[in-house]
Design an enzyme around this catalytic site. Structure first.
Site, short mmCIF file in Angstrom:
data_model
loop_
_atom_site.label_atom_id
_atom_site.label_comp_id
_atom_site.label_asym_id
_atom_site.label_seq_id
_atom_site.Cartn_x
_atom_site.Cartn_y
_atom_site.Cartn_z
N SER A 41 35.28 37.10 40.65
CA SER A 41 35.57 38.27 39.82
C SER A 41 34.34 39.11 39.52
O SER A 41 34.46 40.32 39.31
CB SER A 41 36.22 37.82 38.51
OG SER A 41 35.37 36.92 37.81
N ASP A 190 32.21 40.26 27.60
CA ASP A 190 32.87 38.95 27.44
C ASP A 190 31.91 37.80 27.73
O ASP A 190 32.33 36.65 27.82
CB ASP A 190 34.11 38.85 28.32
CG ASP A 190 33.78 38.89 29.82
OD1 ASP A 190 32.61 39.15 30.17
OD2 ASP A 190 34.70 38.66 30.62
N HIS A 193 31.32 38.78 32.53
CA HIS A 193 31.47 39.87 33.50
C HIS A 193 30.66 41.09 33.08
O HIS A 193 30.79 41.54 31.94
CB HIS A 193 32.94 40.26 33.65
CG HIS A 193 33.81 39.14 34.12
ND1 HIS A 193 34.47 38.31 33.24
CD2 HIS A 193 34.11 38.72 35.37
CE1 HIS A 193 35.16 37.41 33.93
NE2 HIS A 193 34.96 37.63 35.23
#
Length: 218
Positions: A41, A190, A193
């Site tokens: 991600s 967060d 990321h």
């Protein structure tokens, strides 16, 4: 017997995981990729939060992003072995993978899986140089000291893959850390990321090494 991180595996979740893989295979079959990003991600995020930085640094270099959120080493390994490198011969492949393994797997098996991925890239694309990034720092509320230690140990092991020529290891983690040694919300909201500023830091820190690798003769 291979440990789980080195066993190529598909994913049933998210539902579009296989479709995304097939899209990457089709993109590879079309050719024209000079720079390839592989990962989870954090790499996938170049499409959204990092899109402005991507268009400045990488789109002009005919770059492709084959990141999928949530992937572990075994998932990326499966994707590579099922067509994502077919039809392309990038000058450089930027690889970062492993943070999603850190909760359940030990450092040695994760590092072994990354070594296997690097070997797969080099075997399938012999002229492609690999820029192997250290697993980025993280400090979410759910992260345990053991998990953070796993990533640090993985980085120590995979650093030995740097041969000074075809595989380069690059640790840019310091640019993401605040004075307290932790990732601040201003870079990763967060704490895992990057936001757009985080992607700018990534690109700027990686650029000297990447530019040199892109110019080197194969």
């Amino acid at each position: 017997m291979l440990n789980a991180p080195s066993v190529p595996t598909t994913r049933s979740s998210p539902a579009n995981w296989l479709a995304r893989h097939e899209g990457y295979v089709a993109q590879a079959n079309s050719g024209g990729v000079d720079l390839l990003f592989l990962g989870d991600s954090i790499t996938d995020g170049w499409r959204k939060k990092g899109s402005n930085v991507w268009h400045k640094y990488y789109a002009p270099r005919h770059a492709a992003n084959f990141g999928i959120g949530g992937d572990r080493t075994q998932h990326l390994l499966w994707r590579i072995q099922h067509g994502e490198l077919d039809g392309i011969n990038p000058k450089v492949a930027v690889l970062m993978i492993g943070t999603n393994n850190s909760k359940e797997d030990q450092p040695g098996p994760v590092a072994d899986a990354i070594k296997l991925i690097v070997r797969e890239i080099r075997t399938r694309c012999p002229a492609t140089k690999v820029l192997l990034l250290a697993v980025f720092p993280r400090n979410t509320r759910r992260d345990t000291p053991e998990q953070l230690a796993t990533n640090a140990q993985v980085n120590e092991i995979i650093a030995t893959l740097d041969d000074g020529k075809n595989v380069r290891f690059l640790d840019i983690n310091k640019v993401f850390l605040g004075p307290d040694g932790k990732v601040p919300a201003e870079i990763m909201p967060d704490f895992l990321h990057p936001n757009e500023y985080g992607y700018q830091l990534w690109a700027k820190a990686m650029e000297p090494t990447l530019a040199k690798m892109m110019k080197q003769r194969r």
